[in-house]
Design a protein around this motif. Structure first.
Motif, PDB file in Angstrom:
ATOM      1  N   LYS A   3       1.854  17.693  -6.637  1.00 48.35           N
ATOM      2  CA  LYS A   3       0.833  16.900  -7.316  1.00 48.35           C
ATOM      3  C   LYS A   3       1.472  15.905  -8.275  1.00 48.35           C
ATOM      4  CE  LYS A   3      -2.726  20.471  -6.930  1.00 48.35           C
ATOM      5  NZ  LYS A   3      -3.639  21.389  -7.653  1.00 48.35           N
ATOM      6  N   TRP A   4       2.782  15.698  -8.106  1.00 49.12           N
ATOM      7  CA  TRP A   4       3.549  14.709  -8.848  1.00 49.12           C
ATOM      8  C   TRP A   4       4.474  13.991  -7.866  1.00 49.12           C
ATOM      9  CZ3 TRP A   4       2.194  13.936 -13.828  1.00 49.12           C
ATOM     10  CH2 TRP A   4       1.518  14.970 -14.483  1.00 49.12           C
ATOM     11  N   ASP A   5       5.124  12.930  -8.334  1.00 51.75           N
ATOM     12  CA  ASP A   5       6.013  12.169  -7.471  1.00 51.75           C
ATOM     13  C   ASP A   5       7.324  12.905  -7.205  1.00 51.75           C
ATOM     14  OD1 ASP A   5       4.570   9.907  -6.815  1.00 51.75           O
ATOM     15  OD2 ASP A   5       5.184   8.802  -8.608  1.00 51.75           O
ATOM     16  N   VAL A   6       7.668  13.062  -5.932  1.00 49.24           N
ATOM     17  CA  VAL A   6       9.004  13.507  -5.550  1.00 49.24           C
ATOM     18  C   VAL A   6       9.929  12.299  -5.673  1.00 49.24           C
ATOM     19  CG1 VAL A   6      10.434  14.412  -3.686  1.00 49.24           C
ATOM     20  CG2 VAL A   6       8.090  15.239  -3.979  1.00 49.24           C
ATOM     21  N   THR A   7      11.086  12.479  -6.329  1.00 48.68           N
ATOM     22  CA  THR A   7      11.968  11.337  -6.585  1.00 48.68           C
ATOM     23  C   THR A   7      13.275  11.392  -5.813  1.00 48.68           C
ATOM     24  OG1 THR A   7      12.919  12.438  -8.527  1.00 48.68           O
ATOM     25  CG2 THR A   7      11.027  10.984  -8.894  1.00 48.68           C
ATOM     26  N   ASP A   8      13.675  12.594  -5.332  1.00 51.00           N
ATOM     27  CA  ASP A   8      14.975  12.673  -4.664  1.00 51.00           C
ATOM     28  C   ASP A   8      15.070  13.937  -3.826  1.00 51.00           C
ATOM     29  OD1 ASP A   8      17.520  11.818  -3.976  1.00 51.00           O
ATOM     30  OD2 ASP A   8      18.484  12.643  -5.758  1.00 51.00           O
TER      31      ASP A   8
ATOM     32  N   SER B 122      20.343  13.365  14.228  1.00 49.08           N
ATOM     33  CA  SER B 122      19.069  13.322  14.949  1.00 49.08           C
ATOM     34  C   SER B 122      17.875  13.546  14.027  1.00 49.08           C
ATOM     35  CB  SER B 122      19.045  14.364  16.071  1.00 49.08           C
ATOM     36  OG  SER B 122      19.096  15.668  15.534  1.00 49.08           O
ATOM     37  N   VAL B 123      18.141  14.004  12.796  1.00 52.83           N
ATOM     38  CA  VAL B 123      17.064  14.268  11.840  1.00 52.83           C
ATOM     39  C   VAL B 123      17.356  13.530  10.542  1.00 52.83           C
ATOM     40  CG1 VAL B 123      15.863  16.015  10.474  1.00 52.83           C
ATOM     41  CG2 VAL B 123      16.546  16.536  12.826  1.00 52.83           C
ATOM     42  N   MET B 124      16.357  12.836  10.033  1.00 50.16           N
ATOM     43  CA  MET B 124      16.500  12.202   8.724  1.00 50.16           C
ATOM     44  C   MET B 124      15.313  12.563   7.840  1.00 50.16           C
ATOM     45  SD  MET B 124      15.649   8.137   9.029  1.00 50.16           S
ATOM     46  CE  MET B 124      13.984   7.530   9.269  1.00 50.16           C
ATOM     47  N   TYR B 125      15.534  12.427   6.543  1.00 50.88           N
ATOM     48  CA  TYR B 125      14.512  12.734   5.553  1.00 50.88           C
ATOM     49  C   TYR B 125      14.315  11.504   4.676  1.00 50.88           C
ATOM     50  CZ  TYR B 125      15.727  17.455   6.987  1.00 50.88           C
ATOM     51  OH  TYR B 125      15.969  18.583   7.729  1.00 50.88           O
ATOM     52  N   PHE B 126      13.054  11.137   4.418  1.00 52.59           N
ATOM     53  CA  PHE B 126      12.789  10.012   3.542  1.00 52.59           C
ATOM     54  C   PHE B 126      11.598  10.333   2.647  1.00 52.59           C
ATOM     55  CE2 PHE B 126      10.548   9.145   7.524  1.00 52.59           C
ATOM     56  CZ  PHE B 126       9.277   8.781   7.106  1.00 52.59           C
ATOM     57  N   ILE B 127      11.458   9.536   1.591  1.00 50.09           N
ATOM     58  CA  ILE B 127      10.407   9.747   0.596  1.00 50.09           C
ATOM     59  C   ILE B 127       9.414   8.590   0.687  1.00 50.09           C
ATOM     60  CG2 ILE B 127       9.897   9.952  -1.864  1.00 50.09           C
ATOM     61  CD1 ILE B 127      12.719  11.111  -2.220  1.00 50.09           C
ATOM     62  N   THR B 128       8.136   8.920   0.768  1.00 51.69           N
ATOM     63  CA  THR B 128       7.098   7.896   0.878  1.00 51.69           C
ATOM     64  C   THR B 128       5.816   8.370   0.194  1.00 51.69           C
ATOM     65  OG1 THR B 128       5.828   6.529   2.437  1.00 51.69           O
ATOM     66  CG2 THR B 128       6.272   8.785   3.100  1.00 51.69           C
ATOM     67  N   ASN B 129       4.936   7.414  -0.093  1.00 52.55           N
ATOM     68  CA  ASN B 129       3.588   7.762  -0.561  1.00 52.55           C
ATOM     69  C   ASN B 129       2.535   7.225   0.406  1.00 52.55           C
ATOM     70  OD1 ASN B 129       3.721   5.033  -1.091  1.00 52.55           O
ATOM     71  ND2 ASN B 129       3.404   5.204  -3.306  1.00 52.55           N
TER      72      ASN B 129
ATOM     73  N   GLY C  46      -0.360   6.979   2.640  1.00 50.21           N
ATOM     74  CA  GLY C  46      -1.537   7.808   2.816  1.00 50.21           C
ATOM     75  C   GLY C  46      -1.731   8.874   1.759  1.00 50.21           C
ATOM     76  N   SER C  47      -0.997   8.776   0.660  1.00 48.65           N
ATOM     77  CA  SER C  47      -1.072   9.800  -0.387  1.00 48.65           C
ATOM     78  C   SER C  47      -1.006   9.144  -1.757  1.00 48.65           C
ATOM     79  CB  SER C  47       0.073  10.803  -0.227  1.00 48.65           C
ATOM     80  OG  SER C  47       0.081  11.737  -1.289  1.00 48.65           O
ATOM     81  N   GLU C  48      -1.475   9.845  -2.751  1.00 40.15           N
ATOM     82  CA  GLU C  48      -1.418   9.354  -4.124  1.00 40.15           C
ATOM     83  C   GLU C  48      -0.001   9.431  -4.683  1.00 40.15           C
ATOM     84  OE1 GLU C  48      -3.194   7.671  -7.521  1.00 40.15           O
ATOM     85  OE2 GLU C  48      -3.972   7.958  -5.504  1.00 40.15           O
ATOM     86  N   TYR C  49       0.768  10.442  -4.228  1.00 44.93           N
ATOM     87  CA  TYR C  49       2.108  10.678  -4.773  1.00 44.93           C
ATOM     88  C   TYR C  49       3.166  10.665  -3.680  1.00 44.93           C
ATOM     89  CZ  TYR C  49      -0.436  12.158  -8.935  1.00 44.93           C
ATOM     90  OH  TYR C  49      -1.256  12.180 -10.025  1.00 44.93           O
ATOM     91  N   ASN C  50       4.420  10.420  -4.095  1.00 46.79           N
ATOM     92  CA  ASN C  50       5.546  10.444  -3.162  1.00 46.79           C
ATOM     93  C   ASN C  50       5.784  11.851  -2.632  1.00 46.79           C
ATOM     94  OD1 ASN C  50       6.130   7.709  -3.462  1.00 46.79           O
ATOM     95  ND2 ASN C  50       7.488   8.071  -5.194  1.00 46.79           N
TER      96      ASN C  50
ATOM     97  N   GLU D 174       0.812  -1.217   0.000  1.00 46.99           N
ATOM     98  CA  GLU D 174       0.000   0.000   0.000  1.00 46.99           C
ATOM     99  C   GLU D 174       0.847   1.269   0.000  1.00 46.99           C
ATOM    100  OE1 GLU D 174      -3.354   0.289  -0.339  1.00 46.99           O
ATOM    101  OE2 GLU D 174      -3.152  -1.845  -0.771  1.00 46.99           O
ATOM    102  N   ALA D 175       2.115   1.148   0.340  1.00 44.98           N
ATOM    103  CA  ALA D 175       2.975   2.333   0.383  1.00 44.98           C
ATOM    104  C   ALA D 175       4.423   1.917   0.216  1.00 44.98           C
ATOM    105  CB  ALA D 175       2.780   3.092   1.698  1.00 44.98           C
ATOM    106  N   THR D 176       5.267   2.879  -0.142  1.00 41.85           N
ATOM    107  CA  THR D 176       6.709   2.645  -0.265  1.00 41.85           C
ATOM    108  C   THR D 176       7.458   3.685   0.558  1.00 41.85           C
ATOM    109  OG1 THR D 176       6.850   4.046  -2.238  1.00 41.85           O
ATOM    110  CG2 THR D 176       6.483   1.688  -2.588  1.00 41.85           C
ATOM    111  N   TRP D 177       8.647   3.304   1.003  1.00 42.75           N
ATOM    112  CA  TRP D 177       9.535   4.230   1.714  1.00 42.75           C
ATOM    113  C   TRP D 177      10.901   4.126   1.067  1.00 42.75           C
ATOM    114  CZ3 TRP D 177       5.640   1.508   3.891  1.00 42.75           C
ATOM    115  CH2 TRP D 177       4.746   2.196   4.709  1.00 42.75           C
ATOM    116  N   ASN D 178      11.443   5.273   0.670  1.00 42.98           N
ATOM    117  CA  ASN D 178      12.691   5.279  -0.086  1.00 42.98           C
ATOM    118  C   ASN D 178      13.854   5.852   0.723  1.00 42.98           C
ATOM    119  OD1 ASN D 178      11.480   4.178  -2.401  1.00 42.98           O
ATOM    120  ND2 ASN D 178      10.737   6.190  -3.024  1.00 42.98           N
ATOM    121  N   THR D 179      15.043   5.579   0.237  1.00 37.27           N
ATOM    122  CA  THR D 179      16.308   5.847   0.916  1.00 37.27           C
ATOM    123  C   THR D 179      16.350   7.192   1.634  1.00 37.27           C
ATOM    124  OG1 THR D 179      17.333   4.620  -0.887  1.00 37.27           O
ATOM    125  CG2 THR D 179      18.793   5.840   0.575  1.00 37.27           C
ATOM    126  N   PRO D 180      16.642   7.163   2.929  1.00 36.30           N
ATOM    127  CA  PRO D 180      16.702   8.419   3.680  1.00 36.30           C
ATOM    128  C   PRO D 180      18.065   9.103   3.582  1.00 36.30           C
ATOM    129  CG  PRO D 180      17.065   6.588   5.166  1.00 36.30           C
ATOM    130  CD  PRO D 180      16.819   5.992   3.794  1.00 36.30           C
TER     131      PRO D 180
END
Length: 292
Positions: A46-51, A14-21, A23-27, A1-7
Motif C-alpha cells: 500500500k506504499w511505493d516499492v522503490t527497489d 530469461s526472467v527480468m524484474y521491473f517496477i511500475t505503477n 494500472g495501480s496507485e502505487y509502484n 499515466e504510468a512509469t516503468w523503472n530499471t529492471p
C-alpha cells in the motif's frame, strides 16, 4: 499515466524484474518471462516499492518500500518468494542494501534523523546486526538532536496532508518556540526521515520545523502526485498554509513567529506565499526559487 523503472535480470537471461505503477496507485514489482512473455506481480504494497536486488547466486532478493517517508527493507527467499524476518533499526531508514557474494551477509546503508548515514552488517546465519561506522561528528551529542516524527493534518479541502516534524527539546507551554514551514524541491519530491544539518541546526536553536509533503509530492500514490498538475502554488501552497495552522494549534508554538522556508520549487512556494498571503508568515526564506 504510468512509469516503468530499471529492471534486473536473472542469470539465465530469461526472467527480468521491473517496477511500475501501471494500472495501480502505487509502484509494484513485476516478474516477466522474456521467452514466454508471461508477466505476473511479484510484490505489491500500500506504499511505493522503490527497489529490488538479487543476490549473487539468486538465493535471496531484497525489496525496499517507501513507507510514509521512511524506507522499509524486506528480505525474501528468491526461489519460493517467502518472506524472511528482518530486524528493525530504531530511527533508521535503510537507503541501500548490498548482498555479499557468499550470500551470508547484508551490508546496509542506514540513514537517521539524528545521524549521517552509517553502515550496518547483518548476518543471515546468526541474525546478528552490527553497526560498523559512527559518522556523527564527535563534538556533537546525539541526545541533543531531535528525532523526526511523521504527522498529518487536514488541509483546506479536508485532504489529509503528511509531514515530517521536528520539535525542539526545550519547547513547552511555558517556553513557546518559533517555527518554520519547510517546503521541499520539485515539483514532485518528498521530505523524508533523514539527517539534515540545516534542520537540526534550526531545531537546536529553538525552531520547530514542519516539512510539509504537500499535494503533488512523491511517495503517496499517483492521485496525490497529480493533484497539483497545472495548479502550482494554489492547492499545494494552501497545504503549507494549513500546515502553519496546524503549528498554531500546538500550545508550545509562538504563533506570532512562524516563517516559511524552501529551495527551488520550495523557494517558488515561499515567494508565492509572501505575495498572495502576506499576513500568514512572519518571514520567508527563498533559496533559488523559480521566478522571473
Amino acid at each position: 499515466e504510468a512509469t516503468w523503472n530499471t529492471p534486473i535480470f536473472e542469470k539465465n537471461d530469461s526472467v527480468m524484474y521491473f517496477i511500475t505503477n501501471d494500472g495501480s496507485e502505487y509502484n509494484y514489482i513485476v516478474k516477466y518471462n522474456i521467452n514466454s512473455s508471461k508477466a505476473e506481480k511479484l510484490f505489491e504494497d500500500k506504499w511505493d516499492v522503490t527497489d529490488i536486488k538479487l543476490s549473487e547466486h539468486e538465493k535471496y532478493h531484497t525489496v525496499l518500500v517507501n513507507v510514509d517517508g521512511k524506507n522499509k527493507v524486506l528480505l525474501f527467499d528468491h526461489a519460493t518468494n517467502h518472506s524472511i524476518p528482518f530486524p528493525e533499526i530504531k530511527d533508521g531508514t535503510v537507503l541501500n542494501v548490498i548482498i555479499s557474494h557468499s550470500e551470508k551477509n547484508l551490508l546496509l546503508t542506514v540513514g537517521s534523523s539524528t545521524s549521517p548515514n552509517n553502515f550496518y552488517l547483518y548476518s543471515l546465519d546468526t541474525k546478528e546486526l552490527k553497526k560498523l561506522t559512527n559518522t556523527l561528528n564527535h563534538e556533537i551529542e546525539q541526545n541533543d538532536l531531535v528525532n523526526a516524527e511523521v504527522v498529518r493534518f487536514k488541509s483546506f479541502d479536508g485532504k489529509e496532508i503528511p509531514a515530517i516534524y521536528y520539535k525542539p527539546l526545550n519547547a513547552s507551554k511555558d517556553n513557546k518556540v518559533p517555527a518554520l514551514v519547510w517546503v521541499h524541491g520539485g515539483p514532485g519530491g518528498q521530505s523524508i526521515v533523514d539527517f539534515s544539518t540545516s534542520v537540526q541546526y534550526y531545531v537546536n536553536h529553538g525552531y520547530a520545523v514542519l516539512q510539509v509533503n504537500n499535494r503533488g509530492s512523491d511517495g503517496y500514490g499517483k492521485e496525490f502526485y497529480k493533484m497539483d498538475n497545472k495548479d502550482h502554488c494554489n492547492g499545494d501552497l494552501k497545504d503549507c498554509i494549513y500546515g502553519k495552522k496546524w503549528l498554531t494549534q500546538q500550545d508550545y508554538i509562538d504563533c506570532s513567529s512562524i516563517g516559511i522556508y524552501g529551495g527551488s520549487y520550495g523557494g517558488c512556494m515561499v515567494l508565492m506565499a509572501l505575495a498572495l498571503y502576506p499576513d500568514e508568515f512572519k518571514v520567508g526564506v527563498d533559496l533559488f526559487g523559480v521566478t522571473n
